[in-house]
Design a protein around this motif. Structure first.
Motif, PDB file in Angstrom:
ATOM      1  N   LEU A  42      75.449  34.247  -9.151  1.00  0.00           N
ATOM      2  CA  LEU A  42      75.042  34.099 -10.548  1.00  0.00           C
ATOM      3  C   LEU A  42      73.520  33.998 -10.701  1.00  0.00           C
ATOM      4  O   LEU A  42      72.958  34.565 -11.639  1.00  0.00           O
ATOM      5  N   ARG A  43      72.877  33.311  -9.781  1.00  0.00           N
ATOM      6  CA  ARG A  43      71.418  33.199  -9.863  1.00  0.00           C
ATOM      7  C   ARG A  43      70.739  34.557  -9.660  1.00  0.00           C
ATOM      8  O   ARG A  43      69.717  34.838 -10.278  1.00  0.00           O
ATOM      9  N   SER A  44      71.300  35.382  -8.797  1.00  0.00           N
ATOM     10  CA  SER A  44      70.682  36.701  -8.571  1.00  0.00           C
ATOM     11  C   SER A  44      71.005  37.675  -9.703  1.00  0.00           C
ATOM     12  O   SER A  44      70.257  38.624  -9.926  1.00  0.00           O
ATOM     13  N   ALA A  45      72.094  37.457 -10.423  1.00  0.00           N
ATOM     14  CA  ALA A  45      72.522  38.399 -11.464  1.00  0.00           C
ATOM     15  C   ALA A  45      71.956  38.091 -12.847  1.00  0.00           C
ATOM     16  O   ALA A  45      71.846  38.993 -13.673  1.00  0.00           O
ATOM     17  N   THR A  46      71.601  36.846 -13.102  1.00  0.00           N
ATOM     18  CA  THR A  46      71.223  36.484 -14.475  1.00  0.00           C
ATOM     19  C   THR A  46      69.969  37.206 -14.957  1.00  0.00           C
ATOM     20  O   THR A  46      68.960  37.245 -14.252  1.00  0.00           O
ATOM     21  N   PRO A  47      70.039  37.749 -16.162  1.00  0.00           N
ATOM     22  CA  PRO A  47      68.852  38.349 -16.763  1.00  0.00           C
ATOM     23  C   PRO A  47      68.107  37.361 -17.663  1.00  0.00           C
ATOM     24  O   PRO A  47      67.102  37.710 -18.272  1.00  0.00           O
ATOM     25  N   ILE A  48      68.593  36.118 -17.724  1.00  0.00           N
ATOM     26  CA  ILE A  48      68.090  35.147 -18.697  1.00  0.00           C
ATOM     27  C   ILE A  48      66.908  34.374 -18.117  1.00  0.00           C
ATOM     28  O   ILE A  48      67.045  33.670 -17.119  1.00  0.00           O
ATOM     29  N   ILE A  56      71.780  30.591 -16.235  1.00  0.00           N
ATOM     30  CA  ILE A  56      73.023  31.349 -16.057  1.00  0.00           C
ATOM     31  C   ILE A  56      73.639  31.673 -17.417  1.00  0.00           C
ATOM     32  O   ILE A  56      74.249  32.713 -17.602  1.00  0.00           O
ATOM     33  N   GLY A  57      73.487  30.777 -18.382  1.00  0.00           N
ATOM     34  CA  GLY A  57      73.979  30.989 -19.738  1.00  0.00           C
ATOM     35  C   GLY A  57      72.911  30.567 -20.733  1.00  0.00           C
ATOM     36  O   GLY A  57      72.054  29.733 -20.413  1.00  0.00           O
ATOM     37  N   TYR A  58      72.979  31.137 -21.920  1.00  0.00           N
ATOM     38  CA  TYR A  58      71.965  30.800 -22.918  1.00  0.00           C
ATOM     39  C   TYR A  58      72.509  31.121 -24.304  1.00  0.00           C
ATOM     40  O   TYR A  58      73.184  32.140 -24.493  1.00  0.00           O
ATOM     41  N   GLN A 108      86.310  27.845 -13.348  1.00  0.00           N
ATOM     42  CA  GLN A 108      86.038  26.430 -13.631  1.00  0.00           C
ATOM     43  C   GLN A 108      84.606  26.265 -14.149  1.00  0.00           C
ATOM     44  O   GLN A 108      84.363  25.560 -15.137  1.00  0.00           O
ATOM     45  N   TYR A 109      83.669  26.906 -13.484  1.00  0.00           N
ATOM     46  CA  TYR A 109      82.267  26.818 -13.898  1.00  0.00           C
ATOM     47  C   TYR A 109      82.064  27.412 -15.292  1.00  0.00           C
ATOM     48  O   TYR A 109      81.382  26.822 -16.134  1.00  0.00           O
ATOM     49  N   LEU A 110      82.657  28.574 -15.537  1.00  0.00           N
ATOM     50  CA  LEU A 110      82.471  29.249 -16.823  1.00  0.00           C
ATOM     51  C   LEU A 110      83.014  28.408 -17.982  1.00  0.00           C
ATOM     52  O   LEU A 110      82.396  28.356 -19.044  1.00  0.00           O
TER      53      LEU A 110
END
Length: 185
Positions: A42-48, A56-58, A108-110
């Motif tokens: 997730l850290r490598s994929a996030t564009p945020i 990871i989310g915004y 679970q994380y999502l």
């Protein structure tokens, strides 16, 4: 005679309208096979990126307001119809590929991350409702330019208050960590 009275009342009584709201959910793809752990994926994929940090989310939101007023013969002016609109965009990951273990962790994380981001949206909703309510209840002003200035100043003050609440929400929750949005590494 009654239709004329109703028409007259329609022009003299404030109109009550609900805040118009739109929440757009925008996913970004994270490939579960690109890194050894969910956190790394997730850290490598996030564009945020925001404020020099990666998230990871915004949830981004904007509130716009307009209003129509009624000017009396003596020049005094009052808002008759506010139009308040909340536009929000929630960006969350969408995991593709990977094994069942990483998908279980992701699910679970999502859930926790989305709960946290919905908290941001709830703050935005409260801000929009507070602005709309203030515009509806703003007292009559001496003239329309004063009304416009006072209404915009008060709405802007409300907006700033809720932006601070949103900042405090992230501090209190550790950007969702206390709500279970913890990435397993």
């Amino acid at each position: 005679m009654k239709p004329c009275l109703l028409l007259l009342l329609a022009f003299t009584l404030p109109l009550r309208a609900e805040v118009q709201q739109q929440l757009e959910q925008t996913p970004y793809i994270a490939w579960g096979t690109s890194q050894p752990t969910l956190g790394a994926v997730l850290r490598s994929a996030t564009p945020i990126t925001y404020g020099g940090q990666r998230f990871i989310g915004y949830t981004r939101w904007d509130i716009n307001w307009r209003f129509f007023w009624y000017q009396r013969g003596n020049g005094r002016c009052q808002i008759r119809h506010p139009l308040t609109r909340l536009n929000a965009q929630m960006t969350l990951p969408d995991l593709r590929g990977g094994n069942s273990q990483i998908h279980a962790q992701f699910d679970q994380y999502l859930r926790a991350l989305k709960r946290h981001e919905m908290g941001h949206y709830a703050i935005a909703q409260a801000a929009a409702n507070a602005i709309d309510e203030r515009l509806q209840t703003l007292p009559e002003q001496v003239d329309c330019s004063t009304l416009q200035r006072v209404a915009n100043e008060q709405a802007q003050g409300i907006l700033e208050h809720y932006r601070q609440q949103e900042f405090d929400y992230d501090l209190q929750t550790g950007h969702g960590i206390s709500q279970g949005a913890v990435l397993p590494d």
